[in-house]
Motif scaffolding. Structure first.
Motif, mmCIF file in Angstrom:
data_model
loop_
_atom_site.group_PDB
_atom_site.id
_atom_site.type_symbol
_atom_site.label_atom_id
_atom_site.label_comp_id
_atom_site.label_asym_id
_atom_site.label_seq_id
_atom_site.Cartn_x
_atom_site.Cartn_y
_atom_site.Cartn_z
ATOM 1 N N TYR A 199 65.947 60.295 32.951
ATOM 2 C CA TYR A 199 67.282 60.823 32.664
ATOM 3 C C TYR A 199 67.164 62.160 31.924
ATOM 4 N N GLU A 200 66.273 62.198 30.952
ATOM 5 C CA GLU A 200 66.113 63.434 30.167
ATOM 6 C C GLU A 200 65.580 64.576 31.031
ATOM 7 N N GLN A 259 68.544 65.869 32.841
ATOM 8 C CA GLN A 259 69.328 66.723 31.935
ATOM 9 C C GLN A 259 68.750 68.135 31.913
ATOM 10 N N HIS A 298 76.824 69.648 32.451
ATOM 11 C CA HIS A 298 76.806 68.197 32.190
ATOM 12 C C HIS A 298 78.129 67.851 31.524
ATOM 13 N N TRP A 335 77.149 65.732 36.548
ATOM 14 C CA TRP A 335 76.916 67.158 36.387
ATOM 15 C C TRP A 335 77.676 67.886 37.510
ATOM 16 N N GLU A 379 73.449 65.179 22.016
ATOM 17 C CA GLU A 379 72.887 65.427 23.347
ATOM 18 C C GLU A 379 71.565 64.694 23.571
#
Ligand code: SF4
Length: 398
Positions: free
Chosen positions: A245-246, A249, A259, A265, A383
């Motif tokens: 997931y990161e 991002q 995002h 997104w 975040e």
């Protein structure tokens, strides 16, 4: 003026994905026509059907921000979800869209069709656009054929690469891709490869979901009881999923995607108008078996079983389940939960005023733990904690 969102549930699939236990069925094509007829009748007669099922559409509630005017003011978004709505014949989708326009007004700004890549053909795509679809949401899930095959998906990477130019050629300017982080056999390298391929195809919108395995699904049962058929032993760990997931991002941000919601997104201006209604607690009506609705003061769902739904509508009755009036306490929890899913965060001052509550104490421990950030009256998830947002929500709702 806020307008309604319309959701149409199409509960049919070509096969059953290994992780899914949704109320969707693999049925013969001749089941589609009676279902489409039932959905159209439900749309046309929704006021009478809902009234008979004790749903209050028309009673304004002065204390709520969305009142009957919202519901009388027509619709501006339509979302065909499933299941696999692109399995329906284009003329069947067109019939439903025409019925929606005839009932809720012609000014539909965003009409989304969930489509599986292998179902996209030139003639179909042209017919979708002619019917009024202007957005396609693609269940891509992964660009790795090994992961797609293990998950029981029908399409392969080549189908996605083939389908996108067909949709563009037909005139669809707004395409969304879904990816799933956590599929069996997924590795950091294969996930990075999927992200790179997705970015190269330049969809306007991206949704990234962490794999949720339903206990009743084939993969879920194998996770619980053991076995190798569905590759349960190759499901990435929670830590790996958080890492995926990161990575999303980072890479989607670097590629110019904004995002705006935990799982979503968009290129500027391409945020999903329909889905924003869910997160902003605006009214929407769902049609079809298992579809959910929210009037601003009540929530309800239609019965899940497609055959039972069709026969009830044919006999002039709407099978409503889970009808509940939303209490002030529930509404407040929804405001916090749904509001914090959006990266813009929540306006605490507005919520305190609207619900007559003081929230500072509730946020104090979360801020101290670095889980949320405060900026004036606005509170948002930190975040770097988005990948563990569920933990934040559990703390918040205590
Ligand atoms: S994941 Fe989607 S396509 Fe797969 S079986 Fe479930 S509803 Fe159908």
């Amino acid at each position: 003026m806020k307008r309604l969102g319309i959701y149409v549930q199409v509960p049919f699939c070509q096969t059953k994905c290994t992780y899914c236990n949704f109320h969707t069925g693999v049925v013969a094509k001749d089941r589609f026509a009676p279902y489409v007829e039932a959905v159209c009748r439900e749309i046309r007669e929704h006021r009478r059907l809902l009234k008979a099922a004790s749903v209050e559409l028309d009673e304004a509630d002065g204390e709520k921000k969305h009142t009957a005017e919202s519901l009388c003011d027509g619709a501006d978004t339509v979302y065909f979800g499933g299941g696999t709505p692109s399995l329906l014949e284009p003329r069947q989708l067109q019939k439903i869209l025409e019925t929606i326009r005839g009932t809720f007004g012609p000014e539909i700004e965003e009409a989304t069709l969930e489509a599986d890549p292998e179902t996209v053909e030139e003639a179909k795509a042209a017919a979708w656009v002619a019917a009024g679809m202007n957005r396609a949401s693609f269940g891509v899930q992964s660009f790795s054929d090994k992961e797609l095959a293990a998950a029981g998906r029908m399409h392969r990477r080549a189908d996605v690469c083939r389908a996108v130019p067909i949709l563009r050629g037909a005139g669809i300017r707004n395409i969304s891709f879904d990816l799933i982080a956590g599929l069996p056999h997924q590795t950091k390298e294969s996930w990075k490869q999927s992200l790179d391929e997705l970015i190269a195809l330049e969809p306007e919108h991206v949704s990234v979901y962490l794999l949720e395995v339903d206990e009743g699904s084939r993969l879920g049962k194998e996770l619980l009881t053991g076995g190798t058929r569905y590759s349960a032993g190759r499901v990435p760990s929670d830590d790996e999923m958080a890492e995926f997931y990161e990575l999303a991002q980072r890479d989607l941000g670097a590629a110019g995607y904004h995002h705006y919601e935990i799982s979503n997104w968009a290129k500027p201006g391409f945020e999903s108008k329909h889905n924003l209604k869910y997160w902003k607690r605006e009214p929407y009506l769902g049609f079809g078996a298992g579809a959910h609705s929210f009037s601003g003061r009540q929530r309800w769902a239609n019965a899940h079983d497609a055959a039972a739904y069709v026969s009830a509508i044919e006999s002039g009755r709407l099978p409503v389940e889970q009808l509940e009036s939303v209490t002030a306490e529930q509404a407040l929890e929804e405001e916090l939960f749904l509001g914090l899913r959006q990266l813009d965060g929540i306006d605490v001052g507005r919520i305190e005023k609207e619900y007559g509550v003081a929230l500072a104490g509730r946020f104090e421990p979360l801020a101290a733990a670095g889980l949320i950030q405060r900026e004036g009256a606005v509170v948002r998830l930190a975040e770097e904690k988005l990948s563990v947002s569920n933990e934040v929500f559990v703390e918040l709702m205590k």
